[in-house]
Every structure is written in C-alpha cells, then in structure tokens.
Design a protein around this motif. Structure first.
Motif, short mmCIF file in Angstrom:
data_model
loop_
_atom_site.label_atom_id
_atom_site.label_comp_id
_atom_site.label_asym_id
_atom_site.label_seq_id
_atom_site.Cartn_x
_atom_site.Cartn_y
_atom_site.Cartn_z
N CYS A 1 -0.01 -4.20 3.89
CA CYS A 1 0.07 -2.72 3.37
C CYS A 1 -0.43 -1.91 4.57
CB CYS A 1 -1.13 -2.51 2.37
SG CYS A 1 -0.74 -0.85 1.40
N GLU B 1 -9.44 -2.03 -1.09
CA GLU B 1 -8.67 -1.00 -1.48
C GLU B 1 -7.45 -1.24 -2.74
OE1 GLU B 1 -5.61 1.52 -2.49
OE2 GLU B 1 -5.10 -0.11 -1.18
N GLU B 2 -7.12 -2.38 -2.71
CA GLU B 2 -6.18 -2.77 -3.65
C GLU B 2 -6.59 -2.84 -4.80
OE1 GLU B 2 -2.97 -2.72 -2.59
OE2 GLU B 2 -2.76 -3.08 -0.74
N HIS C 1 3.85 -4.12 0.89
CA HIS C 1 3.62 -5.39 0.03
C HIS C 1 4.75 -6.30 0.26
CE1 HIS C 1 0.40 -3.07 -2.86
NE2 HIS C 1 0.23 -2.82 -1.52
ZN LIG Z 1 -1.23 -1.45 -0.82
#
Ligand SMILES: [Zn+2]
Ligand SMILES: [Zn+2]
Length: 394
Positions: A100, A135-136, A363
């Motif tokens: 990402c 974060e995901e 991704h």
């Molecule tokens: Zn991401």
C-alpha cells in the motif's frame, strides 16, 4: 530554494530507507521491528520519542519560538499478501508485503524529520511526528484513545499517501470529502434444509440471499440522493454442499462505502437502511438472519483552509500549478479519525508511472511505486510544516 537543495541530498538515504522497510514488512499492531527502526532514527536526530500504543511512535520537535502544534502522520503496517515483485528488495517475510506504500510514507516522514530538525530556527511552534500502526484496520482510533492528539494538543494534522492511480509528477489535493466511509457487514441467513426436489418442505436461504443482494442496491438510487456516492458490495457468499441439497444457511459478507458525512448521526446513514431491508427480505422468504456491522472508517474530510495551504505548498514544491489536481476516492483511510477531531488535510502523491510498471492498484501482489516522486513527498511535509507554522490559516 535552500531547503529543497537540502532535501535533494537525501535522495539515496530516502530510497534506502524505503527499501529497507519494504524488505521487513509487519502486519498491523505487530510492527515491532519497524517501530524500533523508526524510534532509533528519531533518537539519532536528537528527538525524544514515546510509544503510543505498543508499536506507535511519536516524537516532538520544538521550533525557535512557542506557537501552534502541527502533527505529521505516516502509517506503518503492511498487508497479508505474498509479494510477487522480482526486485532485490522484495519482502523477506513470506505472506506479508508493503503493498500500500506505507514503507514510503515512513521513509518520507523520517527524512522530513531530519531536514526539519536542522531547520528549527525557521519555524515557531512544535511539530509532532506520528508513526501510526495498523492503518489497514483502523489503528488511528486506538492512538487517539491513548492520547496522541494531546501533550501537547494538536492544532492541525497533515498526511500524505503515495497513490499509483495518480500519475507521477502530480499531486491530488481536494477540499471536503476525499475518501469514503466504510462499514463492513457479516451476516447469516437461516432457513430450513431439505431436498431440492421438494422445496415446499424446506425454507430456502439461497433465494433469500439472491433477492437480498439485488434489493439492497436500491438504497443508492431510491433512498439516498444520487449526488451522495454510496456503494454496497458483497465480497463473500457461501452456503450449501451439493446440487440437490437445500442448505440450512447462507453466509454473506460485504462493505458499504459512502462519500459524505454519514455515520450514526446521519439520517441518510446507508448501513441502518441496509439492516432494515435485509431483515425484511429475509422475513419475506420465511428466513431469519443475524447481522453484524463493523464501523471501520468514517469519511475523510479535508479542511478548506489547510487544503488551500497544501495546494499553495504543492505549487511551490512541484513548481507547476497544473501538477496540483483533484483526487477523490471511495477507498477509505483511518486518517479520517484525526481530521474529524482537528483540522486536517490528506494528499495523494502521484506514484503511477507506465514506463516503470508502477500503475498497478494498491493491495496488488505486484504493487510498486515510482520512487522518484518521494523527494517531493518529503518536500511537501517540510514546506507544508514551515508554511503552516509561519502562517495564520486556521
Ligand atoms: Zn491500504
Ligand atoms: Zn494505505
């Protein structure tokens, strides 16, 4: 000019740092090695650091005079993806990959910290560098609960995401809603199993599921204004074992995204509409259902004053007003949790370059970025901070 010259000299270190993070990816809330690397780099700059959550790292840099507090944020986590890139810095952790761009985010912010720590006389106030885990899966909220916006209290926040759908040499900065809110649903439809030759003796959850998938699609076009983007997607459906057996139950999972101020307070909240329709469709088919909703991210909304400051900064950094474009996406980001609480701006640094093969979506197992854009990312942090801490925009 003087500062951009200083940034340029860190080109090799910047790329080395990014590649090193890339080689050692870690999943959300497991960024132990990553946090140690970040922490020791910041300590070497003479900054004091503290942990907020187990793997989140925060450092403060005070300017020459008291003033406002600006938070610059990078995320740290990788994804459960097996890397397919054939590069010498590919992931050494099988099944985990920086797909990402968060490796680049950390490298850019560390170099920015280095440059700014050499320019303390150039600003008033304090810069709070925040390296955020997970974060995901909404790690920002955990940091907020543990006080990342306090001690000292943050006045504004800026963040940058490298973005392959935007071409290299451009940067997307837009006021207002720029990334979608995201609710995830997991549901089971319960019927009564039986023989497909005698359906009247059973209660078929398969046809209920088929009807439900279709019927909820009318939320976007018949219940919510078409000017307010909403997507309801099903990512998983499973049920049954064999062609002549009516199963007992069907499982469904999916996501609901919306690009406007939604959430529990909004009368247009799509998720509660989804729940109402899903329950009634199941009832129509004599089925029952269990629905679990997980509120992952709220929509990310950029503050207008900070957005204007960022656009001016980008025109300086890219030396071209046309490099600054609008970019809005239904994908979501937990930076929204910070920018809901304090004025914030989130930018999309174009990293897509056809010739370098870096236009694959985030991704993807062969995701990669154009590393030549990263210096401009550093410059956005540095100049953005200097501009904010010397101007009276918010
Ligand atoms: Zn991401
Ligand atoms: Zn990301």
């Amino acid at each position: 000019m003087q500062i951009s010259g200083r940034i340029e000299q860190y080109r090799d270190e910047l790329i080395t740092l990014r590649r090193s993070f890339h080689q050692h990816p870690e999943l959300g809330f497991e960024e132990h090695h990553t946090a140690e690397v970040v922490e020791s780099y910041l300590k070497d700059l003479g900054l004091t650091t503290r942990r907020v959550t187990k793997t989140g790292v925060v450092a403060l840099l005070a300017g020459s005079r008291p003033g406002r507090v600006l938070m610059l944020r990078a995320d740290m986590d990788a994804l459960p993806i097996n890397e397919e890139n054939d590069v010498d810095y590919r992931s050494r952790n099988p099944g985990v990959m920086h797909a990402c761009g968060h490796d680049a985010h950390m490298a850019m912010l560390l170099i920015a910290a280095k440059v700014l720590s050499h320019n303390k006389d150039a600003f008033a106030g304090t810069i709070k560098f925040v390296f955020q885990p997970n974060e995901e899966i909404a790690g920002a909220l955990r940091m907020i609960e543990e006080g990342v916006l306090e001690h000292p209290t943050v006045d504004a926040v800026m963040g940058i995401h490298v973005w392959t759908p935007v071409e290299s040499g451009k940067i997307g900065i837009t006021a207002g809603p720029v990334m979608g809110g995201l609710d995830v649903f997991k549901m089971t439809i319960f019927g009564k199993g039986g023989h497909t030759g005698v359906p009247e003796d059973a209660v078929d959850p398969v046809i209920a599921a088929a009807n439900l998938i279709q019927t909820v699609q009318m939320i976007q076009t018949r219940e919510i204004s078409n000017l307010k983007s909403t997507i309801i997607m099903f990512g998983r459906i499973s049920g049954g074992t064999k062609s002549n057996i009516i199963p007992d139950k069907v499982d469904l999972e999916g996501s609901i995204r919306f690009l406007y101020k939604g959430g529990p307070d909004s009368i247009e909240q799509p998720t509660e509409r989804f729940r109402r329709i899903a329950e009634q469709v199941c009832q129509t088919h004599r089925c029952t259902c269990r629905i679990e909703i997980i509120h992952e991210n709220i929509p990310l909304i950029n503050h207008s004053g900070l957005t204007e400051l960022a656009r001016q900064t980008a025109a300086e950094v890219f030396k071209d007003r046309n490099a600054v474009i609008d970019n809005v996406t239904m994908a979501s980001e937990d930076f929204s949790e910070f920018s809901q609480r304090v004025p914030g701006v989130f930018m999309f640094l174009g990293a897509g370059n056809e010739k370098k093969g870096t236009t694959l979506p985030h991704h993807n197992p062969r995701f990669n970025i154009d590393e030549d854009v990263l210096l401009n990312g550093v410059a956005m942090h540095v100049r953005g901070a200097l501009n904010y801490l010397s101007m009276n925009v918010v």
